[in-house]
Design a protein around this motif. Structure first.
Motif, PDB file in Angstrom:
ATOM      1  N   LEU A 100       0.841  -1.190   0.000  1.00  8.96           N
ATOM      2  CA  LEU A 100       0.000   0.000   0.000  1.00  8.96           C
ATOM      3  C   LEU A 100       0.883   1.249   0.000  1.00  8.96           C
ATOM      4  O   LEU A 100       0.572   2.238  -0.661  1.00  8.96           O
ATOM      5  N   ASP A 101       2.020   1.192   0.694  1.00  6.28           N
ATOM      6  CA  ASP A 101       2.963   2.316   0.674  1.00  6.28           C
ATOM      7  C   ASP A 101       3.440   2.601  -0.756  1.00  6.28           C
ATOM      8  O   ASP A 101       3.571   3.757  -1.149  1.00  6.28           O
ATOM      9  N   ASP A 102       3.700   1.540  -1.528  1.00  5.08           N
ATOM     10  CA  ASP A 102       4.099   1.715  -2.932  1.00  5.08           C
ATOM     11  C   ASP A 102       3.002   2.434  -3.712  1.00  5.08           C
ATOM     12  O   ASP A 102       3.270   3.344  -4.494  1.00  5.08           O
ATOM     13  N   VAL A 103       1.765   2.015  -3.502  1.00  2.00           N
ATOM     14  CA  VAL A 103       0.622   2.621  -4.195  1.00  2.00           C
ATOM     15  C   VAL A 103       0.509   4.104  -3.831  1.00  2.00           C
ATOM     16  O   VAL A 103       0.284   4.956  -4.694  1.00  2.00           O
ATOM     17  N   ILE A 104       0.701   4.415  -2.559  1.00  2.00           N
ATOM     18  CA  ILE A 104       0.616   5.812  -2.106  1.00  2.00           C
ATOM     19  C   ILE A 104       1.738   6.637  -2.739  1.00  2.00           C
ATOM     20  O   ILE A 104       1.512   7.758  -3.205  1.00  2.00           O
ATOM     21  N   GLU A 105       2.954   6.074  -2.790  1.00  3.58           N
ATOM     22  CA  GLU A 105       4.075   6.793  -3.407  1.00  3.58           C
ATOM     23  C   GLU A 105       3.822   7.055  -4.891  1.00  3.58           C
ATOM     24  O   GLU A 105       4.112   8.138  -5.394  1.00  3.58           O
ATOM     25  N   VAL A 106       3.274   6.068  -5.601  1.00  2.15           N
ATOM     26  CA  VAL A 106       2.939   6.254  -7.021  1.00  2.15           C
ATOM     27  C   VAL A 106       1.866   7.339  -7.148  1.00  2.15           C
ATOM     28  O   VAL A 106       1.940   8.201  -8.029  1.00  2.15           O
ATOM     29  N   SER A 107       0.898   7.339  -6.247  1.00  2.00           N
ATOM     30  CA  SER A 107      -0.170   8.350  -6.269  1.00  2.00           C
ATOM     31  C   SER A 107       0.408   9.751  -6.129  1.00  2.00           C
ATOM     32  O   SER A 107       0.013  10.672  -6.849  1.00  2.00           O
ATOM     33  N   ILE A 108       1.366   9.913  -5.226  1.00  4.56           N
ATOM     34  CA  ILE A 108       1.992  11.223  -5.003  1.00  4.56           C
ATOM     35  C   ILE A 108       2.825  11.622  -6.228  1.00  4.56           C
ATOM     36  O   ILE A 108       2.775  12.774  -6.671  1.00  4.56           O
ATOM     37  N   THR A 109       3.557  10.671  -6.803  1.00  2.00           N
ATOM     38  CA  THR A 109       4.358  10.942  -8.004  1.00  2.00           C
ATOM     39  C   THR A 109       3.461  11.399  -9.152  1.00  2.00           C
ATOM     40  O   THR A 109       3.806  12.312  -9.901  1.00  2.00           O
TER      41      THR A 109
END
Length: 170
Positions: A100-109
């Motif tokens: 989920l952290d990966d998904v959040i980081e992609v969302s921010i990018t």
């Protein structure tokens, strides 16, 4: 002062001086090797991903500016998962797992190119892409995480990223 804009999609850090880019740059009387090196340097952090690049050239002075866009959501997720490509059958064949952290980081990018005003909306959008390309998130179906996010189950985790989303990282 005449300007020419060249828009290309390249593999990060792996641009070659051949066609179609090389001849186009040659016609503008630019040093092809120098431009290719600068593009490769500028896109090195996106190695293995497809990245949009814009080259703005002042044809009179031969000065140019390279702008690197943001890779696709699919490319970012596949890189996080270490997967080669999307699944042809995401319902039955999974190609990888991300956190989920990966998904959040992609969302921010991807924030500049998303229509979401809130981080939660962006996360749900990226989860939709994860589902479509055959990824699981924390070993769960992305659709089930969307429901859990709507129920508030991950509010505490998401709240840790809100400052970063808003551009005021602590």
């Amino acid at each position: 002062m005449a300007n020419k804009t060249i828009k290309i999609v390249v593999e990060g850090g792996n641009v070659k001086p051949g066609p179609p880019l090389g001849p186009t740059l040659s016609q503008l009387k630019l040093n092809v090797g120098e431009v290719v090196k600068k593009i490769n340097d500028a896109t090195a952090s996106f190695k293995g991903m497809t990245v949009p690049v814009t080259i703005n050239v002042d044809v009179d002075t031969k000065k140019y500016e390279i702008s690197v866009g943001i890779p696709t959501t699919t490319s970012l997720l596949l890189k996080k998962a270490g997967a080669q490509g999307p699944s042809g059958d995401p319902s039955h064949k999974k190609v990888g797992n991300v956190s989920l952290d990966d998904v959040i980081e992609v969302s921010i990018t991807k924030k500049p190119s998303l229509t979401s005003k809130e981080l939660k909306g962006a996360i749900k959008s990226v989860l939709g892409t994860a589902h479509t390309i055959g990824l699981t998130v924390d070993n769960k179906e992305p659709k089930s995480l969307v429901k859990e996010i709507e129920e508030g189950k991950y509010d505490e985790i998401i709240s840790k990223y809100v400052d970063k989303w808003n551009g005021s990282e602590a």
